[in-house]
Design a protein around this motif. Structure first.
Motif, PDB file in Angstrom:
ATOM      1  N   ARG A 244       1.157  -0.767  -0.078  1.00  0.00           N
ATOM      2  CA  ARG A 244       0.242   0.207   0.286  1.00  0.00           C
ATOM      3  C   ARG A 244       0.853   1.351  -0.174  1.00  0.00           C
ATOM      4  N   GLN A 245       1.571   1.544   1.373  1.00  0.00           N
ATOM      5  CA  GLN A 245       3.235   2.343   1.222  1.00  0.00           C
ATOM      6  C   GLN A 245       3.522   2.359  -0.185  1.00  0.00           C
ATOM      7  N   SER A 246       3.837   1.046  -1.268  1.00  0.00           N
ATOM      8  CA  SER A 246       4.817   1.522  -2.116  1.00  0.00           C
ATOM      9  C   SER A 246       4.212   1.982  -3.083  1.00  0.00           C
ATOM     10  N   MET A 247       2.419   2.108  -3.655  1.00  0.00           N
ATOM     11  CA  MET A 247       1.221   2.157  -4.375  1.00  0.00           C
ATOM     12  C   MET A 247       1.716   4.081  -3.962  1.00  0.00           C
ATOM     13  N   LEU A 248       1.195   4.540  -2.246  1.00  0.00           N
ATOM     14  CA  LEU A 248       1.670   5.813  -2.792  1.00  0.00           C
ATOM     15  C   LEU A 248       2.669   6.537  -3.069  1.00  0.00           C
ATOM     16  N   LEU A 249       3.537   5.540  -2.499  1.00  0.00           N
ATOM     17  CA  LEU A 249       4.663   6.985  -3.021  1.00  0.00           C
ATOM     18  C   LEU A 249       4.684   7.093  -4.598  1.00  0.00           C
TER      19      LEU A 249
ATOM     20  N   ALA B  48       2.274  15.921  -2.090  1.00  0.00           N
ATOM     21  CA  ALA B  48       1.172  15.509  -1.710  1.00  0.00           C
ATOM     22  C   ALA B  48       1.643  14.984  -0.672  1.00  0.00           C
ATOM     23  N   ARG B  49       2.859  13.935  -0.594  1.00  0.00           N
ATOM     24  CA  ARG B  49       3.733  12.840   0.452  1.00  0.00           C
ATOM     25  C   ARG B  49       3.298  13.867   1.644  1.00  0.00           C
ATOM     26  N   GLN B  50       3.556  14.469   1.209  1.00  0.00           N
ATOM     27  CA  GLN B  50       4.160  15.362   3.090  1.00  0.00           C
ATOM     28  C   GLN B  50       3.151  16.116   3.894  1.00  0.00           C
ATOM     29  N   ARG B  51       2.379  16.622   2.929  1.00  0.00           N
ATOM     30  CA  ARG B  51       0.448  17.339   3.208  1.00  0.00           C
ATOM     31  C   ARG B  51       0.266  15.390   4.076  1.00  0.00           C
ATOM     32  N   LEU B  52      -0.167  14.811   2.985  1.00  0.00           N
ATOM     33  CA  LEU B  52      -0.218  13.419   3.906  1.00  0.00           C
ATOM     34  C   LEU B  52      -0.212  12.234   5.146  1.00  0.00           C
ATOM     35  N   GLY B  53       1.800  12.962   5.321  1.00  0.00           N
ATOM     36  CA  GLY B  53       1.923  12.628   6.277  1.00  0.00           C
ATOM     37  C   GLY B  53       1.363  13.534   7.545  1.00  0.00           C
ATOM     38  N   ARG B  54       1.404  14.848   7.935  1.00  0.00           N
ATOM     39  CA  ARG B  54       0.976  15.790   8.416  1.00  0.00           C
ATOM     40  C   ARG B  54      -0.346  15.309   9.064  1.00  0.00           C
ATOM     41  N   ILE B  55      -1.163  14.847   8.261  1.00  0.00           N
ATOM     42  CA  ILE B  55      -2.838  14.984   8.805  1.00  0.00           C
ATOM     43  C   ILE B  55      -2.523  13.458   9.472  1.00  0.00           C
TER      44      ILE B  55
ATOM     45  N   LEU C 292      -5.747   5.468  -4.009  1.00  0.00           N
ATOM     46  CA  LEU C 292      -5.487   4.287  -4.314  1.00  0.00           C
ATOM     47  C   LEU C 292      -7.051   4.185  -5.297  1.00  0.00           C
ATOM     48  N   ALA C 293      -8.186   4.138  -4.303  1.00  0.00           N
ATOM     49  CA  ALA C 293      -9.570   3.785  -5.676  1.00  0.00           C
ATOM     50  C   ALA C 293      -9.348   4.551  -6.609  1.00  0.00           C
ATOM     51  N   ALA C 294      -9.109   5.814  -6.515  1.00  0.00           N
ATOM     52  CA  ALA C 294      -9.566   6.447  -7.736  1.00  0.00           C
ATOM     53  C   ALA C 294      -7.933   5.974  -8.650  1.00  0.00           C
ATOM     54  N   VAL C 295      -7.434   6.240  -8.579  1.00  0.00           N
ATOM     55  CA  VAL C 295      -6.236   5.871  -9.381  1.00  0.00           C
ATOM     56  C   VAL C 295      -6.455   4.406 -10.398  1.00  0.00           C
ATOM     57  N   GLN C 296      -6.845   3.928  -9.320  1.00  0.00           N
ATOM     58  CA  GLN C 296      -7.206   1.983  -9.548  1.00  0.00           C
ATOM     59  C   GLN C 296      -8.582   2.294 -10.814  1.00  0.00           C
ATOM     60  N   ARG C 297      -9.548   3.231 -10.670  1.00  0.00           N
ATOM     61  CA  ARG C 297     -10.273   2.990 -11.742  1.00  0.00           C
ATOM     62  C   ARG C 297     -10.030   4.382 -12.854  1.00  0.00           C
ATOM     63  N   GLY C 298      -9.097   4.918 -12.786  1.00  0.00           N
ATOM     64  CA  GLY C 298      -8.989   5.799 -13.352  1.00  0.00           C
ATOM     65  C   GLY C 298      -9.325   7.070 -13.352  1.00  0.00           C
ATOM     66  N   GLN C 299      -9.854   6.955 -12.143  1.00  0.00           N
ATOM     67  CA  GLN C 299     -10.580   8.818 -12.530  1.00  0.00           C
ATOM     68  C   GLN C 299      -8.939   9.332 -12.074  1.00  0.00           C
ATOM     69  N   MET C 300      -7.957   9.646 -11.765  1.00  0.00           N
ATOM     70  CA  MET C 300      -7.013   9.822 -10.895  1.00  0.00           C
ATOM     71  C   MET C 300      -5.753   9.388 -11.924  1.00  0.00           C
ATOM     72  N   GLN C 301      -5.059  10.217 -12.703  1.00  0.00           N
ATOM     73  CA  GLN C 301      -3.698   9.862 -13.233  1.00  0.00           C
ATOM     74  C   GLN C 301      -2.909  10.348 -12.241  1.00  0.00           C
ATOM     75  N   PRO C 302      -1.450  10.002 -11.545  1.00  0.00           N
ATOM     76  CA  PRO C 302      -0.458  10.179 -11.062  1.00  0.00           C
ATOM     77  C   PRO C 302       0.539  10.926 -12.106  1.00  0.00           C
ATOM     78  N   PRO C 303       1.544  11.600 -11.409  1.00  0.00           N
ATOM     79  CA  PRO C 303       1.716  11.473 -10.009  1.00  0.00           C
ATOM     80  C   PRO C 303       0.064  13.047  -9.323  1.00  0.00           C
ATOM     81  N   ILE C 304      -0.239  12.426  -7.898  1.00  0.00           N
ATOM     82  CA  ILE C 304      -1.148  13.595  -8.059  1.00  0.00           C
ATOM     83  C   ILE C 304      -1.112  14.337  -6.783  1.00  0.00           C
ATOM     84  N   SER C 305      -0.739  15.722  -7.429  1.00  0.00           N
ATOM     85  CA  SER C 305      -0.369  16.759  -6.563  1.00  0.00           C
ATOM     86  C   SER C 305      -1.116  17.444  -4.854  1.00  0.00           C
TER      87      SER C 305
END
Length: 113
Positions: free
Chosen positions: A30-35, A42-49, A65-78
């Motif tokens: 999961r962490q490698s997918m988020l990375l 975005a990773r820093q902000r999520l870490g603070r949250i 992760l769900a949005a990326v898997q469905r194709g609703q978002m394209q990486p990298p997410i800002s």
């Protein structure tokens, strides 16, 4: 009898260890997918949250992760995309809550008013 109890205890310990290893492997995946899908900001902000509200951070991670898997978002997410997700999530949660403040005044019959 004691031998059987010891064997079942060992078997139970092995099952728990396997379960923990599976959970650790899933979390690592999961962490490698988020990375891979989040930008550095975005990773820093999520870490603070996650420091302040770990459950909310987990919910955001699941949404991303769900949005990326469905194709609703394209990486990298800002970071800006992450902020908009946070705002939408906050709006959804606040819609169901209505804040009512009730003030009860204490009646004091001993007043000379």
């Amino acid at each position: 009898m004691a031998n059987f109890d010891a064997q079942s205890f060992v078997a139970q310990q092995e099952q728990e260890q396997k379960k923990q290893e599976q959970q650790a492997a899933q979390e690592e995946s999961r962490q490698s997918m988020l990375l891979a899908v989040l930008s550095g900001d975005a990773r820093q902000r999520l870490g603070r949250i996650s420091t302040v509200k770990p459950d909310k951070a987990r919910q955001i991670e699941n949404l991303v992760l769900a949005a990326v898997q469905r194709g609703q978002m394209q990486p990298p997410i800002s970071e800006q995309t992450l902020i908009s997700i946070l705002e939408q999530l906050s709006e959804r949660q606040s819609e169901g809550r209505a804040t009512t403040i009730t003030v009860k005044r204490k009646v004091d019959e001993d007043d000379d008013w």
